[in-house]
Write a protein that holds these residues in place. Sequence first.
Motif, mmCIF file in Angstrom:
data_model
loop_
_atom_site.group_PDB
_atom_site.id
_atom_site.type_symbol
_atom_site.label_atom_id
_atom_site.label_comp_id
_atom_site.label_asym_id
_atom_site.label_seq_id
_atom_site.Cartn_x
_atom_site.Cartn_y
_atom_site.Cartn_z
ATOM 1 N N SER A 132 -1.773 -10.894 5.826
ATOM 2 C CA SER A 132 -1.774 -10.392 7.197
ATOM 3 C C SER A 132 -3.196 -10.367 7.758
ATOM 4 N N THR A 137 -3.164 -1.984 7.153
ATOM 5 C CA THR A 137 -1.736 -1.682 7.078
ATOM 6 C C THR A 137 -1.523 -0.495 6.154
ATOM 7 N N THR A 139 1.728 -0.316 4.891
ATOM 8 C CA THR A 139 2.759 -0.856 4.012
ATOM 9 C C THR A 139 2.449 -2.300 3.678
ATOM 10 N N THR A 150 9.068 -3.248 0.440
ATOM 11 C CA THR A 150 8.017 -2.645 1.240
ATOM 12 C C THR A 150 7.448 -1.444 0.494
ATOM 13 N N TYR A 215 -2.589 -2.089 -1.057
ATOM 14 C CA TYR A 215 -3.234 -1.300 -0.018
ATOM 15 C C TYR A 215 -4.732 -1.527 -0.113
ATOM 16 N N CYS A 225 -9.488 -2.977 12.571
ATOM 17 C CA CYS A 225 -8.030 -2.887 12.532
ATOM 18 C C CYS A 225 -7.423 -3.453 13.824
ATOM 19 N N ALA A 229 -4.824 -6.684 14.320
ATOM 20 C CA ALA A 229 -3.519 -6.360 14.908
ATOM 21 C C ALA A 229 -3.245 -7.237 16.123
ATOM 22 N N HIS A 235 3.914 -6.345 11.985
ATOM 23 C CA HIS A 235 3.936 -5.020 11.380
ATOM 24 C C HIS A 235 2.561 -4.359 11.351
ATOM 25 N N LEU A 236 1.511 -5.102 11.743
ATOM 26 C CA LEU A 236 0.177 -4.475 11.777
ATOM 27 C C LEU A 236 0.091 -3.403 12.853
ATOM 28 N N GLU A 238 2.452 -1.238 13.395
ATOM 29 C CA GLU A 238 3.089 -0.011 12.895
ATOM 30 C C GLU A 238 2.023 0.935 12.362
ATOM 31 N N HIS A 240 -0.585 1.897 13.754
ATOM 32 C CA HIS A 240 -1.953 1.535 14.139
ATOM 33 C C HIS A 240 -2.716 2.731 14.717
#
Lengths: 272, 272, 272, 272
Positions: A132, A137, A139, A150, A215, A225, A229, A235-236, A238, A240
């Motif tokens: 990603s 993230t 997850t 996940t 992680y 970040c 994103a 999903h980045l 989520e 944030h």
Amino acid sequence: KKQTAFSLSERLGLDEFLSLNVWRAALGELLGTAVLVFMFDTIVISTLETDVKMPNLILSILLAIIIAILLLAVDPVSGGHINPIVSFSAGLIGLISMSRAIIYIIAQCAGGVLGALALKAVVSSNIERTFSLAGCTLTVIAPGPEGPVTKGLEAAQAFWLEAFCSFVFLFASIWILFDHRQRNSIGMIRVFSIIGIVLGLLVFVSTTVTATKGYAGAGMNPARCFGAAVVRGGHLWEGHWIFWAGPAVACLAFYVYTLIIPDDHFHAEGYK
Amino acid sequence: KKQTAFSLSERLGLDEFLSLNVWRAALGELLGTAVLVFMFDTIVISTLETDVKMPNLILSILLAIIIAILLLAVDPVSGGHINPIVSFSAGLIGLISMSRAIIYIIAQCAGGVLGALALKAVVSSNIERTFSLAGCTLTVIAPGPEGPVTKGLEAAQAFWLEAFCSFVFLFASIWILFDHRQRNSIGMIRVFSIIGIVLGLLVFVSTTVTATKGYAGAGMNPARCFGAAVVRGGHLWEGHWIFWAGPAVACLAFYVYTLIIPDDHFHAEGYK
Amino acid sequence: KKQTAFSLSERLGLDEFLSLNVWRAALGELLGTAVLVFMFDTIVISTLETDVKMPNLILSILLAIIIAILLLAVDPVSGGHINPIVSFSAGLIGLISMSRAIIYIIAQCAGGVLGALALKAVVSSNIERTFSLAGCTLTVIAPGPEGPVTKGLEAAQAFWLEAFCSFVFLFASIWILFDHRQRNSIGMIRVFSIIGIVLGLLVFVSTTVTATKGYAGAGMNPARCFGAAVVRGGHLWEGHWIFWAGPAVACLAFYVYTLIIPDDHFHAEGYK
Amino acid sequence: KKQTAFSLSERLGLDEFLSLNVWRAALGELLGTAVLVFMFDTIVISTLETDVKMPNLILSILLAIIIAILLLAVDPVSGGHINPIVSFSAGLIGLISMSRAIIYIIAQCAGGVLGALALKAVVSSNIERTFSLAGCTLTVIAPGPEGPVTKGLEAAQAFWLEAFCSFVFLFASIWILFDHRQRNSIGMIRVFSIIGIVLGLLVFVSTTVTATKGYAGAGMNPARCFGAAVVRGGHLWEGHWIFWAGPAVACLAFYVYTLIIPDDHFHAEGYK
């Protein structure tokens, strides 16, 4: 109280929005953050890719070096922030005006996007999917025996880890950058090395203490970040908000701390 | 504007072509580049030969040391470039005249050829074939299950990687060499160490992020690529223009950056 | 020309043969070389004995440390040579008189023999036979499936490797020792560390690039090779002239280089 | 002659036996040696216990760090000896009086016993038996196919190894501690680091070169050997005289060396 010496308008410094020099300095922040994001994320990917015993130790050492060098490069142009946490707390404490802090943060976010784009241009699409773009993230989607699983942190755990790591970052390293007496007596290179080492240690500690594979450690840089994103999406986004709210709480806590501690340095006598 | 203080003729400095001292200094560049190419390429071969977990990490650390020491050795003779990127941007910014930059680049290319010849003299022919004298290539011919397979980067990906890495190299390290205020306050040894570390990190990052085994990282030194290509020839000439065009774009971008940023260093007050 | 400032008799300095202080200083060289040979050779044996992935990397790091510390120890007594290459080029350049250089070289050879004797006294006879007291050899007798096999370098390849490595040693490190301006601005410890690192790197490079297992790298110190050859004898005398002729050529080339390069250090203006 | 400047009574300094300050300083030596012995021996046991490729390399690095830190801690109290070899040669050279040297050595031996007792209190009885409290031994009782086998060095080989290593220790590192000109120009931290590194290297070299598994290297500190022998007894007393006689010979040889070398530091002109 020390900060009341400045008037409110000086603290806000709205006229700085019209100053060309502030925007020029912001270019340094933009490029610095872009390079930081590009290097930081490629290092995360490089070390997690490789099959070594302790990838996060190597990761942390390399991050420490990168951060120290980039702070050194940007310092004469803009004061060496390349991190919204540093700019925001510098604004709070009154080191720079709030307007300059906001301009810097905007530039850092733009730089984050630029760095993530540069990474996307050179990275193979397979690696991009797996990591990603090394974005922030909570997850991680890992291949499990019964399809992708996940794994990750809960929002509350991640929020406190983010806030705590950001506060340690400010308390243990950034204070030297802000305290010109220490800065002069210690020397520019050592100050930036200490900042890099503290950030590296925090990444090392946060990756191992949670015992969650994949992680990549506390973000401790909202601009980084944000860049990943925007470019990668999905999903980045989520959770944030955690990467902004956590550091913001830390900055406010650090500001209160600087108001409470005595102004004069404490000097023990030492034995003769 | 700072550069307009010099007249065009001063910037070109055509009379330097007749100055013996410039050619003497170029001898330092020539030998420095020759030693750099010899050491750099043997280190690339040595580490890729060995069966270790992270060959490119060891490779990068050794390169950082080599570059720092050679810059230190050549610095009093010629100013410590041993890289056409450094000479070209020094010429653009007005640190040295364009004529001196051109003489240096010619000397560096000659040094690159000399170093590649010295390597060819001592290396076993088997290793020479496998590693193409550790020259700058986009494609690597690797033994596959159905005969040799050509793996590598596309030209566009390689070009941007080359340009981006060269810009980071200039932005994060060479600026200290060019800014005499920083150079004096930081100290010669540390400046050259930083340059070495930045180059080492970029090689580390560029080798892994592309996920292409055998690709030895961004060139970031056209003279090194030129030397290996002249001596070894063959497929090293394919895409050789990239190792010149990429850095050239980076030098121009860096030049624009130095024109935009404020002349004066930024100094925050520090909290009192 | 700089050297013609000294008369020929000053350059020869025949009266130094009668100076007690020169012979006292030579005692430092003798003991320094003895300790160097003892430590160097035990380290070579220790690391080649052990079953690690990259013995020559560990070997090179330890050598770098040993050489730096011993140079530091001998420096105030004699100037810190403990290597005929350094003494000979110091004599050529005019840093010390030729007589002093010759006395030093004799002391170094005696020290080399002493060190090899000390090693022979403590080493087990089995290890002595396997490693030939870690002397300078071109060929190594390795156990093969059909009896012992002699592997090694050809004389020409070894000669150029020896000459090239010695020149790199002089060009990249010893020049700082000889240039008192650089020496003072850099500091004693760093200068000796750089010399150690350069020698370590050259040993690392020369051991792997030739792709010959057991070959312990370029000698780059005739006194060390001489000591092992005298004490151990046998096949160590084969090609022993290479370990003297190679460095001698390098010293002459370095002398010519110092004559050509400009006397004054190059100082760019720095961008303002 | 430099030493004749002091009268014999000054050199002996018998009145120091009645000086409270000398005994206070000796307390620093006692505690320093106790901590050294405890740390040193636990490190020896820890690393030999662990299943790593090169236990003696890790051992040596940790010892170097420990010794440097302890010397730094004891230095302002007593001058930083924590080793009878250092105290004895300091007394011989005239740096401290012979009386002070003797008081220090007594304190160091008491510290050695204290450290060995502290180790015995925490270590499991099984490990104590296997490693003999990591004491100085020539012979090791190893489990063989036909009952325990005694392996080890002959007395003569061990004596020369002990004497030679102690001399290298004095020649390569302790001279800086004794030469206040070097000590000031190099700086306290670096001097102690060098001493630690030299001792670590000598332990590394002496463990491998004798090709005797279990032999923990040259003692190079009679107080450490004495402590373990008193507490553990048994076969540790065999050949215990070697760990006193070897270093004593080295101290006398080093004293003679300091008498012969020129008083003034050698300074070459530097090439201009």
